[in-house]
Design a protein around this motif. Structure first.
Motif, PDB file in Angstrom:
ATOM      1  N   ALA A  35       1.886  10.709  49.911  1.00 38.61           N
ATOM      2  CA  ALA A  35       1.312  11.600  48.934  1.00 38.61           C
ATOM      3  C   ALA A  35       1.084  12.981  49.842  1.00 38.61           C
ATOM      4  N   GLN A  36       0.837  12.760  51.149  1.00 40.64           N
ATOM      5  CA  GLN A  36       0.423  14.182  51.933  1.00 40.64           C
ATOM      6  C   GLN A  36       1.677  15.224  51.802  1.00 40.64           C
ATOM      7  N   LEU A  39       1.833  16.945  48.254  1.00 44.35           N
ATOM      8  CA  LEU A  39       0.889  17.845  47.959  1.00 44.35           C
ATOM      9  C   LEU A  39       1.137  19.209  48.851  1.00 44.35           C
ATOM     10  N   MET A  70      -7.076  22.292  48.848  1.00 46.16           N
ATOM     11  CA  MET A  70      -7.577  20.984  48.649  1.00 46.16           C
ATOM     12  C   MET A  70      -9.265  21.173  48.544  1.00 46.16           C
ATOM     13  N   GLU A  78      -4.964  15.282  41.859  1.00 42.05           N
ATOM     14  CA  GLU A  78      -3.404  14.837  42.118  1.00 42.05           C
ATOM     15  C   GLU A  78      -3.279  14.008  43.155  1.00 42.05           C
ATOM     16  N   TYR A  79      -3.957  14.274  44.347  1.00 39.69           N
ATOM     17  CA  TYR A  79      -3.844  13.452  45.565  1.00 39.69           C
ATOM     18  C   TYR A  79      -4.228  12.019  45.375  1.00 39.69           C
ATOM     19  N   GLN A 147     -12.232  14.706  52.382  1.00 43.28           N
ATOM     20  CA  GLN A 147     -11.732  15.781  51.740  1.00 43.28           C
ATOM     21  C   GLN A 147     -12.943  16.527  50.762  1.00 43.28           C
TER      22      GLN A 147
END
Length: 205
Positions: A35-36, A39, A70, A78-79, A147
């Motif tokens: 996922a990172q 993004l 972020m 979304e993350y 985050q």
């Protein structure tokens, strides 16, 4: 799981109760790792649009920049969505309920109350879906907590990063896998007393 014990010559007697280990965090940290980079794509594309661009390109640059920030709620949502998507995608590609069901049927094993074959595959698939939902939720907490602390509460990243356990999950996972491999080799050589508590439970949960 109930397994028929064989006497030889095709005859069977009695039943033996065993368990099938299904890990709650079957995917490990792979969904977070996948996922990172996804993004980071909007921020990467925004660099190729001039800062003084007007019209649609100017709007597109601002939109991509916002997606890469972020600290705002949209990228966090979304993350979280990407983490859950990759968690289910990883399980769907790595966990084959049909093969497991066929292997159980060939070994004369079955899940009590579930018919062998297709019914067992559907049961395992539904069960793994619920387990993945729980494991994915745990990954969301691990990934999003730093985050949220950094963006919403202005906690310095050097401090908020300690509340994220991504690196810890990797270290613990590798350590448990290493111990499991060592244990399997020792059991083959009948050195059962090397480990005081017998079979490891952490990686099988």
């Amino acid at each position: 799981i109930s397994t028929r014990r064989s006497m030889g010559g095709g005859a069977t007697y009695g039943m033996q109760q065993t368990y099938m280990p299904l890990r709650v965090n079957y995917t490990g940290v792979m969904p977070i790792i996948f996922a990172q980079p996804v993004l980071q794509i909007p921020g990467f594309l925004a660099r190729y649009i001039p800062s003084d661009a007007a019209g649609f390109m100017g709007w597109l640059r601002g939109f991509l920049t916002q997606l890469a920030d972020m600290a705002s709620p949209t990228p966090l949502v979304e993350y979280a969505a990407f983490i859950m998507f990759f968690a289910f995608f990883w399980v769907a590609t790595q966990f084959n309920a049909v093969d497991i069901s066929e292997n159980l049927k060939k070994d004369g094993s079955y899940i009590p109350g579930i018919r062998p074959g297709r019914a067992t595959a559907e049961y395992l698939d539904a069960l793994m879906t619920r387990i993945t939902l729980i494991g994915g939720t745990g990954l969301l907490v691990v990934a999003l907590l730093p985050q949220v602390l950094n963006g919403a509460m202005d906690v310095p990243w050097a401090i908020s990063s300690f509340f994220g356990g991504t690196s810890l999950l990797i270290i613990v996972g590798v350590a448990l896998d290493t111990l499991r491999i060592m244990e399997s080799h020792l059991l083959v050589r009948k050195y059962d007393g090397f480990l005081a508590h017998g079979t490891l439970r952490g990686r099988h949960g």
